[in-house]
Motif scaffolding. Structure first.
Motif, PDB file in Angstrom:
ATOM      1  N   GLY A  11       0.779  -1.215   0.000  1.00  0.00           N
ATOM      2  CA  GLY A  11       0.000   0.000   0.000  1.00  0.00           C
ATOM      3  C   GLY A  11       0.818   1.276   0.000  1.00  0.00           C
ATOM      4  O   GLY A  11       0.263   2.360   0.041  1.00  0.00           O
ATOM      5  N   THR A  12       2.158   1.179  -0.055  1.00  0.00           N
ATOM      6  CA  THR A  12       2.994   2.377  -0.055  1.00  0.00           C
ATOM      7  C   THR A  12       2.920   3.055  -1.420  1.00  0.00           C
ATOM      8  O   THR A  12       3.117   2.427  -2.448  1.00  0.00           O
ATOM      9  CB  THR A  12       4.448   2.017   0.261  1.00  0.00           C
ATOM     10  OG1 THR A  12       4.477   1.407   1.546  1.00  0.00           O
ATOM     11  CG2 THR A  12       5.325   3.253   0.270  1.00  0.00           C
ATOM     12  N   ALA A  13       2.651   4.324  -1.429  1.00  0.00           N
ATOM     13  CA  ALA A  13       2.529   5.054  -2.690  1.00  0.00           C
ATOM     14  C   ALA A  13       3.904   5.432  -3.214  1.00  0.00           C
ATOM     15  O   ALA A  13       4.777   5.827  -2.460  1.00  0.00           O
ATOM     16  CB  ALA A  13       1.684   6.306  -2.486  1.00  0.00           C
ATOM     17  N   MET A  14       4.075   5.294  -4.514  1.00  0.00           N
ATOM     18  CA  MET A  14       5.312   5.711  -5.148  1.00  0.00           C
ATOM     19  C   MET A  14       5.275   7.213  -5.411  1.00  0.00           C
ATOM     20  O   MET A  14       4.220   7.801  -5.581  1.00  0.00           O
ATOM     21  CB  MET A  14       5.500   4.964  -6.463  1.00  0.00           C
ATOM     22  CG  MET A  14       5.845   3.497  -6.287  1.00  0.00           C
ATOM     23  SD  MET A  14       7.521   3.291  -5.683  1.00  0.00           S
ATOM     24  CE  MET A  14       8.422   3.823  -7.127  1.00  0.00           C
ATOM     25  N   GLY A  15       6.426   7.819  -5.464  1.00  0.00           N
ATOM     26  CA  GLY A  15       6.487   9.246  -5.754  1.00  0.00           C
ATOM     27  C   GLY A  15       7.689   9.859  -5.069  1.00  0.00           C
ATOM     28  O   GLY A  15       8.268   9.285  -4.161  1.00  0.00           O
ATOM     29  N   GLU A  44      14.468   2.715  10.155  1.00  0.00           N
ATOM     30  CA  GLU A  44      13.438   1.951  10.857  1.00  0.00           C
ATOM     31  C   GLU A  44      12.352   2.859  11.419  1.00  0.00           C
ATOM     32  O   GLU A  44      11.207   2.439  11.580  1.00  0.00           O
ATOM     33  CB  GLU A  44      14.078   1.138  11.988  1.00  0.00           C
ATOM     34  CG  GLU A  44      15.010   0.034  11.518  1.00  0.00           C
ATOM     35  CD  GLU A  44      14.294  -1.025  10.695  1.00  0.00           C
ATOM     36  OE1 GLU A  44      13.080  -1.221  10.890  1.00  0.00           O
ATOM     37  OE2 GLU A  44      14.942  -1.663   9.843  1.00  0.00           O
ATOM     38  N   GLN A  45      12.689   4.109  11.718  1.00  0.00           N
ATOM     39  CA  GLN A  45      11.699   5.030  12.267  1.00  0.00           C
ATOM     40  C   GLN A  45      10.712   5.521  11.220  1.00  0.00           C
ATOM     41  O   GLN A  45       9.643   6.020  11.568  1.00  0.00           O
ATOM     42  CB  GLN A  45      12.404   6.233  12.908  1.00  0.00           C
ATOM     43  CG  GLN A  45      13.136   5.912  14.203  1.00  0.00           C
ATOM     44  CD  GLN A  45      13.915   7.100  14.729  1.00  0.00           C
ATOM     45  OE1 GLN A  45      13.739   8.239  14.269  1.00  0.00           O
ATOM     46  NE2 GLN A  45      14.785   6.861  15.697  1.00  0.00           N
ATOM     47  N   GLN A  46      11.058   5.385   9.942  1.00  0.00           N
ATOM     48  CA  GLN A  46      10.186   5.872   8.868  1.00  0.00           C
ATOM     49  C   GLN A  46      10.003   4.792   7.807  1.00  0.00           C
ATOM     50  O   GLN A  46      10.391   4.969   6.647  1.00  0.00           O
ATOM     51  CB  GLN A  46      10.763   7.146   8.250  1.00  0.00           C
ATOM     52  CG  GLN A  46      10.995   8.266   9.255  1.00  0.00           C
ATOM     53  CD  GLN A  46      11.546   9.515   8.605  1.00  0.00           C
ATOM     54  OE1 GLN A  46      10.838  10.245   7.916  1.00  0.00           O
ATOM     55  NE2 GLN A  46      12.830   9.778   8.824  1.00  0.00           N
ATOM     56  N   PRO A  47       9.407   3.657   8.180  1.00  0.00           N
ATOM     57  CA  PRO A  47       9.287   2.534   7.227  1.00  0.00           C
ATOM     58  C   PRO A  47       8.398   2.845   6.031  1.00  0.00           C
ATOM     59  O   PRO A  47       8.549   2.222   4.980  1.00  0.00           O
ATOM     60  CB  PRO A  47       8.697   1.411   8.097  1.00  0.00           C
ATOM     61  CG  PRO A  47       7.972   2.133   9.195  1.00  0.00           C
ATOM     62  CD  PRO A  47       8.789   3.361   9.472  1.00  0.00           C
ATOM     63  N   ASN A  48       7.478   3.793   6.169  1.00  0.00           N
ATOM     64  CA  ASN A  48       6.613   4.113   5.035  1.00  0.00           C
ATOM     65  C   ASN A  48       7.343   4.905   3.959  1.00  0.00           C
ATOM     66  O   ASN A  48       6.926   4.924   2.806  1.00  0.00           O
ATOM     67  CB  ASN A  48       5.395   4.909   5.512  1.00  0.00           C
ATOM     68  CG  ASN A  48       4.465   4.073   6.369  1.00  0.00           C
ATOM     69  OD1 ASN A  48       4.379   2.854   6.196  1.00  0.00           O
ATOM     70  ND2 ASN A  48       3.784   4.711   7.297  1.00  0.00           N
ATOM     71  N   ILE A  49       8.418   5.592   4.343  1.00  0.00           N
ATOM     72  CA  ILE A  49       9.208   6.347   3.381  1.00  0.00           C
ATOM     73  C   ILE A  49      10.336   5.489   2.831  1.00  0.00           C
ATOM     74  O   ILE A  49      10.507   5.350   1.621  1.00  0.00           O
ATOM     75  CB  ILE A  49       9.780   7.624   4.027  1.00  0.00           C
ATOM     76  CG1 ILE A  49       8.643   8.576   4.421  1.00  0.00           C
ATOM     77  CG2 ILE A  49      10.749   8.322   3.064  1.00  0.00           C
ATOM     78  CD1 ILE A  49       9.120   9.836   5.112  1.00  0.00           C
ATOM     79  N   TYR A  50      11.106   4.873   3.741  1.00  0.00           N
ATOM     80  CA  TYR A  50      12.248   4.050   3.320  1.00  0.00           C
ATOM     81  C   TYR A  50      11.827   2.588   3.340  1.00  0.00           C
ATOM     82  O   TYR A  50      12.287   1.788   4.156  1.00  0.00           O
ATOM     83  CB  TYR A  50      13.436   4.313   4.247  1.00  0.00           C
ATOM     84  CG  TYR A  50      13.776   5.773   4.361  1.00  0.00           C
ATOM     85  CD1 TYR A  50      14.304   6.464   3.276  1.00  0.00           C
ATOM     86  CD2 TYR A  50      13.547   6.479   5.533  1.00  0.00           C
ATOM     87  CE1 TYR A  50      14.605   7.820   3.359  1.00  0.00           C
ATOM     88  CE2 TYR A  50      13.851   7.830   5.624  1.00  0.00           C
ATOM     89  CZ  TYR A  50      14.369   8.493   4.546  1.00  0.00           C
ATOM     90  OH  TYR A  50      14.664   9.830   4.630  1.00  0.00           O
TER      91      TYR A  50
END
Length: 398
Positions: A11-15, A44-50
């Motif tokens: 579900g992570t959006a690309m961009g 690890e603190q920002q898994p939705n970004i990285y």
């Protein structure tokens, strides 16, 4: 070169993402000079970004090439010096995927092209850059920052003043490098990339402090100039090293069967307990009954080992009285054991200890293969990596 990918979160959006650009210092949460474990903590603190991360390293000679953490979805990677494991260089290799914020302006990403003209407008004039004829790349340098542009050979004389080419076009940045600005080194593509070094450690930093060990009849252990003897209490350790990062009970040693006289089954846990100093690459084992130090465990934090990134690299130096020679010879670099010492060199210094004991087998939870332990008086070396480098060193009193 090996790499360890992480699976994308569903579900992570690309961009393109937006990260603050700090020339000579870093980008986003990544700061030049930071230890590799701190970089992983930020990830690890920002898994939705990285969410997609590749770790690349050279299996056979891990000290020859950088350890690289790559973010392919965002078009950049960060390079760590393999010896110190500190961040030395940040490279943005796909500027259309990463948007950077400098002061109040944006550059890069799919909506704001990092053109030659845009770079000049945002960062101002600078000295003439360097043209790499073999690569067809022209690089502009600012303090701690460089921009590389692909330049057609017919336009090499037109790229000094930031104006458009005669055909009305302007080149778009193909690579951005962020590096330490405390020196006058110019860092860019090709061989210029090798000039980047991690900035000096701040005064009083505990990272990469030396741990001194002397083997022999007078076995001693020193951290940051503080002598910590075997038999010291937890209070002594707190006084010298501060609060441990963690405390946990020791599991029963699977090797104890080879020397135990008690044939009764043993429980999973025993009374002994560890003080874990992850930020020093060090574990200290206490006797559960006497509460005195029994063992020290030193970690090298090499990629390819099951414990990679659990501990900061311990910068130990082991001196051995096993080597016969003058004081100067014994204390020379040739006869020191450090995290950079290969197993064959250890045997030259301490002698052949015979066959290794296999402590653990490779499994689903440990895909790195069997763990081999080589024992000498007062010291044991765990050498699991096929490249011959040591994973951990355990010190104990016979």
């Amino acid at each position: 070169m090996s790499q360890r990918p992480r699976r994308r979160c569903e579900g992570t959006a690309m961009g393109a993402i937006v990260l603050d650009l700090r020339p000579g210092l870093g980008v986003g949460p990544f700061t030049l000079g930071m230890p590799i474990c701190e970089a992983f903590a930020q990830i690890e603190q920002q898994p939705n970004i990285y969410d997609v991360v590749h770790v690349k390293y050279f299996d056979e000679e891990p000290l020859k090439l950088d350890i690289v953490i790559s973010f392919p979805d965002h078009g950049f990677h960060i390079r760590f010096d393999p010896w110190s494991q500190r961040l030395r260089l940040i490279e943005i290799f796909d500027v259309k995927r990463l948007q950077m914020r400098y002061a109040t302006s944006l550059i890069g990403g799919p909506s704001t092209l990092a053109t030659f003209v845009a770079v000049y407008a945002l960062f101002g004039p600078t000295f003439p850059g360097i043209y790499d004829k073999d690569r067809g790349v022209y690089t502009l340098f600012y303090p701690g920052l460089s921009f590389a542009f692909p330049i057609p050979s017919q336009y090499t004389d037109c790229c000094h003043d930031g104006e458009e080419f005669p055909d009305g076009t302007t080149p778009v940045t193909c690579r951005v490098s962020i590096y330490d600005s405390s020196t006058d080194k110019k860092v860019g593509v090709g061989s210029l990339m090798d000039k980047a070094t991690a900035p000096p450690l701040p005064v009083g930093s505990l990272y990469m402090e030396e741990v001194h060990v002397k083997l022999g009849e007078e076995l001693y252990f020193t951290v940051g100039g503080q002598h910590i003897p075997f038999g010291a209490s937890p209070q002594d350790v707190w006084t010298e090293l501060g609060r441990p990062c963690g405390i946990h009970q020791k599991q029963v040693d699977q090797m104890v069967i080879h020397s135990a006289s008690d044939p009764r089954p043993r429980t999973t846990l025993c009374g002994d307990y560890f003080y874990n100093y992850f930020t020093r690459g060090l574990d200290i084992l206490f006797d559960g009954q006497t509460h005195k130090i029994k063992k020290f465990v030193l970690h090298t934090n090499y990629p390819g080992h099951a414990d990679f990134n659990s501990y900061i690299k311990c910068n130990f130096i082991i001196f051995s009285s096993h080597f016969e020679g003058s004081f100067e010879e014994v204390n020379s670099r040739v006869h020191r054991i450090t995290p950079s010492t290969k197993w064959e060199q250890v045997k030259e210094i301490l002698g052949d200890c015979g066959r290794a004991a296999i402590q653990t087998q490779g499994s689903t939870s440990n895909p790195f293969g069997s763990t081999y332990v080589y024992g000498y008086q007062n010291v044991a070396f765990e050498q699991v990596m096929k490249n011959g480098y040591i994973a951990t060193v355990t010190l104990f009193q016979s």
